[in-house]
Design an enzyme around this catalytic site. Structure first.
Site, PDB file in Angstrom:
ATOM      1  N   LYS A  32      14.045   1.207   2.768  1.00  0.00           N
ATOM      2  CA  LYS A  32      13.658   2.507   3.315  1.00  0.00           C
ATOM      3  C   LYS A  32      12.785   2.293   4.549  1.00  0.00           C
ATOM      4  O   LYS A  32      11.655   1.833   4.443  1.00  0.00           O
ATOM      5  CB  LYS A  32      12.876   3.335   2.299  1.00  0.00           C
ATOM      6  CG  LYS A  32      12.680   4.794   2.771  1.00  0.00           C
ATOM      7  CD  LYS A  32      11.574   5.520   2.030  1.00  0.00           C
ATOM      8  CE  LYS A  32      10.225   5.288   2.644  1.00  0.00           C
ATOM      9  NZ  LYS A  32      10.080   5.866   4.029  1.00  0.00           N
ATOM     10  N   GLU A  68       1.834  -6.004   1.308  1.00  0.00           N
ATOM     11  CA  GLU A  68       1.081  -6.398   2.500  1.00  0.00           C
ATOM     12  C   GLU A  68       0.432  -5.135   3.011  1.00  0.00           C
ATOM     13  O   GLU A  68       1.098  -4.234   3.517  1.00  0.00           O
ATOM     14  CB  GLU A  68       2.020  -7.029   3.540  1.00  0.00           C
ATOM     15  CG  GLU A  68       1.285  -7.795   4.626  1.00  0.00           C
ATOM     16  CD  GLU A  68       0.942  -6.939   5.820  1.00  0.00           C
ATOM     17  OE1 GLU A  68      -0.215  -6.482   5.900  1.00  0.00           O
ATOM     18  OE2 GLU A  68       1.825  -6.711   6.658  1.00  0.00           O
ATOM     19  N   CYS A  83      -2.054  -4.289  11.245  1.00  0.00           N
ATOM     20  CA  CYS A  83      -2.902  -4.475  10.066  1.00  0.00           C
ATOM     21  C   CYS A  83      -3.918  -5.585  10.271  1.00  0.00           C
ATOM     22  O   CYS A  83      -4.960  -5.615   9.616  1.00  0.00           O
ATOM     23  CB  CYS A  83      -2.042  -4.764   8.832  1.00  0.00           C
ATOM     24  SG  CYS A  83      -0.843  -6.094   9.091  1.00  0.00           S
ATOM     25  N   GLU A 111     -10.254   1.177   7.953  1.00  0.00           N
ATOM     26  CA  GLU A 111      -9.188   0.819   8.890  1.00  0.00           C
ATOM     27  C   GLU A 111      -8.830   2.030   9.747  1.00  0.00           C
ATOM     28  O   GLU A 111      -8.440   3.079   9.238  1.00  0.00           O
ATOM     29  CB  GLU A 111      -7.953   0.338   8.128  1.00  0.00           C
ATOM     30  CG  GLU A 111      -6.849  -0.141   9.040  1.00  0.00           C
ATOM     31  CD  GLU A 111      -5.656  -0.710   8.295  1.00  0.00           C
ATOM     32  OE1 GLU A 111      -5.087  -1.705   8.749  1.00  0.00           O
ATOM     33  OE2 GLU A 111      -5.296  -0.138   7.238  1.00  0.00           O
TER      34      GLU A 111
END
Length: 502
Positions: free
Chosen positions: A195, A271, A305, A402
């Protein structure tokens, strides 16, 4: 099946791309069961993004169809039915086809992600090709062991494919993340339902005709567009799916783990997010350090990231570093992703734009100083100025959370021990970087920071043969290198009686 055609007439690429817009299941494009669609936007144009096209939106019903097709393919046309050398040849053929269409794929990445064409052409696309070739080479080298026990028994292990792998990838590196997932999965003999992000599905869809041309049997690779809350959730919960490989936010990673635990206890690799520290000591090569630290935070518009968003600078060089870092950040060209000199394009979406601007507002309210930037760039598209905060405190949201944008928090430190303590003051542990000419200190500090990847005198410099993954809440498992293959095989122990009698 419907498709859309886009005519590129830009300084860096001129050409036409035709992209199917359906769901790719069992070797062909199909309409979704519920006939839903998702608008795909160009984040560089119009105030709130310009619609490029609409693609099919899959739901749980489509995931079920894909899962049944994938399971059948695994049992009949892939897995251990196809020797590793043949799987490798097909993966290499896919890499060849991607290489032949590299400019077109780079343009599509620039179009719906907003990253620069040059970054995609020189980084994302060649990197994806290299990953496919790397795992093509591994396909016939996945081996077990013969284990000594006693003279009356032969014991050995087999590394067998898991089965149906569900892959859910993010919007910041669409084709790169696709290659990181399908490369080891297919090399090991698994089948895949992938996806893509609903924001950036174009390169995954354009790749589907190349799957067929490369020679993958029907059902081995299936691409199901859809929202995370519907298609992603269904993939995580489906009883036929044996493993989920996910890259994205920590919050979504938790939901995937929960779904896996409540259904068939499928294997999960994650991850996830990061808040990576860059630690800069007094003795650095200032010019090189500034370039690497800038690359660390502003690469891909801060949408990485591993972004080095917490920059710890030793007091003795703080003023010199800040001056040089500021000058470098101000030199970065923000604008049209297809312009030859653009370094930073737009953020990917209105939601991401507003999230980043919300963090900038929070930094101001918490007492940090906006050294440069902090505002929207231009009047159209989701562009944000490269932003540097100073006078940052450990408890501020811009230091702890983040941001996923071009926003750096610069913090002064005095001692090595203080730098390590502050670097580790985070829920995340994906990556870090250490800058110093003292190799003893470099290795000592790199070993002390709690992160899955430690760079010394560089940042955001991955290698496809070296494992990548996080500590703490930055994930579970590893991608890239030989280590990734461990997460796509089951180890079977076989005991053969060659003389023991009861």
């Amino acid at each position: 099946m419907s498709s859309f055609t886009y005519q590129f007439d830009t300084p860096t690429y001129k050409g036409t791309s035709t992209v199917p817009t359906g769901l790719f299941i069992n070797g062909k494009f199909v309409e979704p069961v519920k006939k839903g669609t998702i608008e795909v936007l160009n984040p560089a144009e119009a105030v709130n993004g310009k619609v490029i096209t609409s693609v099919a939106a899959g739901t749980a019903a489509d995931i079920d169809i894909a899962a049944r097709a994938a399971k059948k393919a695994f049992k009949e046309r892939w897995g251990l039915k196809v020797p590793g050398a043949q799987r490798g040849r097909i993966l290499n053929k896919l890499a060849d086809l991607l290489q032949a269409n590299a400019d077109e794929f780079s343009a599509l990445e620039a179009l719906d992600v907003g990253k620069t064409f040059n970054a995609a052409r020189n980084g994302d696309i060649p990197g994806s090709i290299a990953v496919l070739r790397y795992y093509a080479g591994w396909a016939d080298k996945i081996q077990g062991k013969t284990i000594e026990t006693n003279e009356k028994k032969l014991a050995y292990t087999r590394h067998e494919p898991i089965g149906v792998v569900g892959a859910i990838i993010p919007w910041n590196y669409p084709l790169t993340m696709l290659s990181w997932k399908i490369g080891p999965a297919l090399a090991a003999g698994n089948v895949v339902i992938l996806k893509p992000s609903e924001l950036t599905p174009l390169t995954a869809l354009r790749l589907c005709p190349l799957f067929v041309e490369a020679g993958f049997p029907d059902g081995v690779i299936n691409i199901v567009n859809g929202y995370g809350s519907t298609a992603g959730q269904a993939l995580s919960e489906h009883m036929t799916v044996d493993k989920i490989a996910f890259t994205g936010s920590t919050l979504t990673g938790r939901k995937i783990m929960e779904a896996a635990s409540k259904t068939n206890l499928k294997k999960v690799t994650l991850e996830l997010g990061g808040k990576s520290p860059s630690v800069i000591f007094d003795d650095v090569d200032l010019e090189q350090t500034v370039k690497w630290v800038s690359h660390g935070i502003f690469m891909n518009h801060g949408q990485a990231c591993t972004a080095g968003s917490r920059i710890f600078v030793q007091a003795g060089i703080y003023d010199k570093f800040l001056k040089a870092f500021t000058e470098h950040a101000l030199s970065l060209k923000v604008g049209d992703p297809f312009a030859r000199d653009t370094y930073q394009g737009p953020q990917v979406s209105q939601t991401q734009f507003e999230r980043i601007m919300g963090y900038i507002k929070s930094g101001k309210e918490d007492g940090a100083t906006v050294h440069i930037g902090g505002e929207r760039h231009g009047n159209e598209g989701y562009f944000i100025q490269p932003t540097i905060f100073t006078e940052c405190k450990p408890n501020m949201k811009i230091v702890q959370e983040e941001i996923f944008g071009p926003v750096a928090a610069v913090v002064k430190f005095t001692t090595e021990e203080e730098a390590i303590e502050q670097a580790n003051d985070t829920l995340y542990g994906l990556a870090c970087s250490v800058f110093t000419r003292d190799i003893d200190r470099a290795i000592r500090v790199a070993h002390s920071i709690e992160a899955g990847t430690a760079w010394i005198n560089c940042h955001n410099s991955t290698e496809l043969s070296v494992p990548f993954g996080g500590f703490k809440q930055s994930g579970i498992g590893r991608e890239l290198g030989e280590y990734a293959l461990e997460h796509y095989t089951n180890v079977k122990a076989v005991h053969v009686n060659i003389g023991h009698r009861l």
